[in-house]
Each structure stands twice: as structure tokens, then as C-alpha cells.
Design a protein around this motif. Sequence first.
Motif, PDB file in Angstrom:
ATOM      1  N   HIS A 164       0.838  -1.198   0.000  1.00 24.41           N
ATOM      2  CA  HIS A 164       0.000   0.000   0.000  1.00 24.41           C
ATOM      3  C   HIS A 164       0.876   1.252   0.000  1.00 24.41           C
ATOM      4  N   ASN A 175       0.969   3.604   2.085  1.00 23.48           N
ATOM      5  CA  ASN A 175       1.508   3.899   3.414  1.00 23.48           C
ATOM      6  C   ASN A 175       2.475   2.836   3.910  1.00 23.48           C
ATOM      7  N   ASN A 183       1.779  -0.395   4.193  1.00 27.55           N
ATOM      8  CA  ASN A 183       1.041  -1.565   4.661  1.00 27.55           C
ATOM      9  C   ASN A 183       1.175  -2.728   3.684  1.00 27.55           C
ATOM     10  N   SER A 188      -2.476  -6.875   2.122  1.00 20.40           N
ATOM     11  CA  SER A 188      -3.286  -7.292   0.975  1.00 20.40           C
ATOM     12  C   SER A 188      -2.452  -8.197   0.076  1.00 20.40           C
ATOM     13  N   SER A 237      -7.561  -9.346   1.649  1.00 21.07           N
ATOM     14  CA  SER A 237      -6.826  -8.852   2.812  1.00 21.07           C
ATOM     15  C   SER A 237      -6.878  -9.921   3.888  1.00 21.07           C
ATOM     16  N   TYR A 255      -6.529 -10.302   7.984  1.00 16.68           N
ATOM     17  CA  TYR A 255      -6.421  -9.677   9.295  1.00 16.68           C
ATOM     18  C   TYR A 255      -6.869 -10.678  10.350  1.00 16.68           C
ATOM     19  N   LYS A 283     -11.400  -8.441  -1.641  1.00 19.08           N
ATOM     20  CA  LYS A 283     -11.529  -7.037  -1.990  1.00 19.08           C
ATOM     21  C   LYS A 283     -11.906  -6.838  -3.457  1.00 19.08           C
ATOM     22  N   GLU A 322      -3.995   1.730  -5.731  1.00 22.33           N
ATOM     23  CA  GLU A 322      -4.604   1.743  -4.401  1.00 22.33           C
ATOM     24  C   GLU A 322      -4.883   3.174  -3.977  1.00 22.33           C
ATOM     25  N   GLY A 353      -6.736   2.656   0.847  1.00 23.97           N
ATOM     26  CA  GLY A 353      -6.687   1.267   1.290  1.00 23.97           C
ATOM     27  C   GLY A 353      -7.359   0.278   0.374  1.00 23.97           C
ATOM     28  N   ASN A 354      -7.994   0.745  -0.709  1.00 24.68           N
ATOM     29  CA  ASN A 354      -8.695  -0.140  -1.637  1.00 24.68           C
ATOM     30  C   ASN A 354      -7.967  -0.190  -2.980  1.00 24.68           C
ATOM     31  N   TRP A 355      -7.885  -1.377  -3.550  1.00 19.54           N
ATOM     32  CA  TRP A 355      -7.246  -1.576  -4.842  1.00 19.54           C
ATOM     33  C   TRP A 355      -8.298  -1.679  -5.934  1.00 19.54           C
TER      34      TRP A 355
END
Length: 410
Positions: A287, A289, A291, A294, A308, A310, A317, A351, A354-356
Motif C-alpha cells: 500500500h 503507506n 502496509n 493485501s 486482505s 487480518y 476485496k 490503491e 486502502g482499496n485496490w
Amino acid sequence: MNLSVHGKDFKDQVKDLRTKLNECLTNGILDEDFEEQLDKLSQIEEELLSDLIPYYRVYVDNITKTSMQINPIKQLGAFSFDSFLQSTLRINKTLFITSSIDSKVQFFHIDIPDDFSNHNQLEVEWSHPIKEIKESISFIYKLNDKEILLFGVRGRCYLLSSDNFAQMPDVNGQIKVKRIQTDHDFSGFGRCIAIYDGLFVVENGDEKLNLFEIVKEKDEYHLVFHKDIYCTIPNWTALEKINEDYFVVGTKMGELYFIKYENRQLTITDKVNFLNDEIRQIRCLEHENGNENSFIVTGNKGHLKIFSLYENVITIKIELNDLIGNLFSVQSKKGTAIVLSEDGIIYLLEENFGNWYLNDEAAIKEVFLTNVLKLEISKYLLMDVEGKLNLLDIDRIDTPKDLWDLPRYQ
């Protein structure tokens, strides 16, 4: 908008500093902490602009649309690459080491300018093949800044050491090649991943995945093959590390096996029917940021899914079943991902928040490639069927500077 900077406070501080500057222009006296305050506001501004980037990409009309362009890279020196890549490792920002299917191990060095606006600045130089290695290398692993491990398909393990990995080394004078001893008569290293510091999972025939370990004693490395620590996955095709001691394996039937190394065992923790066709590659998506929670799974006949993970809960997604061709190679860096199709298509995934999502308007067609390697933000290296490297440049808003460069009024 979800911003890390409070807009009103920032504006008030800017106004206050402007007032102090105007007073200085009148009385000639500048506050001692003025420069410190200015630097602090510049940092806050940088944070604010970084927060605004995805909003501009998604919500602002008539802004420059994301696009991709391929630019050739000038090749220097007497040596080149004229085969197909087997494995690759990026040693540092500018130096890579590669293995080809015809058993050649070579370095390549690429000059990376601070400003990519002039693509003619990009130059690549290949080293002479390392003469001591005469087998295909299935996996390359960086031990530290001076030592690199290479695992061969015939079962040999090589240690490359040099004090000059900061730049292109002279393979005939600055590289030491040493065979690493093993405690087991190993037939060959197949596909492999590093799951922890010094621990590896490797293909060992008969659909087995075995654990082996690199150990250093008295300044000497040797390999320990844990023949009793293994798991069997029928018809497996691809694997990817999730985090320490945890990885995922895909199969020809489209299944995902989640496997954990714990209590000196490889344990299948979950099995999921994921694609309706053979899984070609599994790759972690990075991502914007940083992250990495994913993952993308690509397969034959244009099948692609992103999920994703978690607390071991899988959330789908994206699911795409209408892309063209078998999707065989994926790389991702800082909010973008490149997917190659055997039908000569380069697909772009982006992205935001947070979404691709797939940017099908940016796809490039009729370009037949063998590999994609990540380079910098929105920059990838592409290798064509002739072994030549090209730069894939993604034109999108990535940095605060990109926002400053946008036209103020249009």
C-alpha cells in the motif's frame, strides 16, 4: 476528509508567521525562532499535501489521468543478457543479481537519477557471468551487506562474498565464490522462500515442501536439512510469505493453503477454494503507506483476486474474471501493482484509501514481456523476450511536488 493535519490550526500558524515577517520588513528585526517555525510549518505542509494526494486522484475532475509509458534503457559495456530470468535479487538501490535458465549468474547496475523527467539518463550495465557457477539458480538470498546465498537446482549452495556490493563488482577479482556444505544428500533446490531469518521452505519433489536452515559456526556456513519437517500439497504452483513463519501456497486447482511453522512443524492452518483455475502467482501488495496486508492471486484465463488478511480472516476485496490471457507475473510498490499477461498486455492496479482497483484505461497492449521488477515509486523494470530492460513509467500523482506542479486554474 480524514487528514492528519488540522487545517484551521495550520492556516492560523501561517497567518501568524506572515504577520511576523511583515513586522520584520518594517523594523528589520527577525524573531530568533522564525526559521525554526518556518521549517516546522514546511513539514506540516508536506504532511497535509501527502494526505490530500488520494483525494485529488479520486475526486478532482479534469485532473491528469493516470497513464503508463515504456521507455528503453540504454545499455553500456561489453556484456548483455540474452536469456530468460530464473531468479533475481535487488542487492541495493542500483545493483541487482540475476540467474538465467541457461545457468548464468550476472549482476546488472542501473543508474537511477533523482529526476526521471529525462529518460535518456537511464543506463544499465551487465557484468560478465560468474565462471564458478554452472547451474541454474532457483533462489537468491541476501545474508548481509557482504554475503549472498544462491541455491542451485542441482542441489549445490553457493556463498558470494564481496566488499564491493555498493557498486558494480568485478566478478573476476572482487567476488569470492564458495560452496556451502550440507548435512544431507539433496537432489536439488526447487522453488523456495525465506520464512524467517535463516529458515527456508523449499520444493523437494513429490509435492513436498521441506524446511532447511542456514547455520553459521566458527565463521563457516553450512546447511541443515530438516527432513522430518515438511508438508505435502498436491499440485502446488506458487507460494508467498505472509509474515514470519507463515506463508500461503496456491495449486493447479485454484486452492490456497495457509501454512505456519510452529513447534518445529509445518502445519496447514486453513485451505480455501479461491480461483476457478490454476493459480499462477501469489504476491503481497504494498500500500501507499507501506502496509502489506493485501495479497493478489493471479491465474489462467484472466482470473484475478485480491484479498486482505487480518487475524487470519480472509476478506475478498476484488474479483476479476474478464481479463485477457494467463496472468503470470506481478510486482507491487507503494500503491501500484503491475500484472503481465501472456497475451501481451500490461495491466495496472492502483490503491487509494486502502482499496485496490483496476485501471483498465491505462493498460498497454501488444507488448510481450518475460518479467517485471519493481524499481521506485511508479517505476518498474520490464524485461522483453530479447533480454533487454525497459523502464515502465506510471504518470500519476504520487508526491506533494506532483500537486505543486498541477495547474492552479483550469
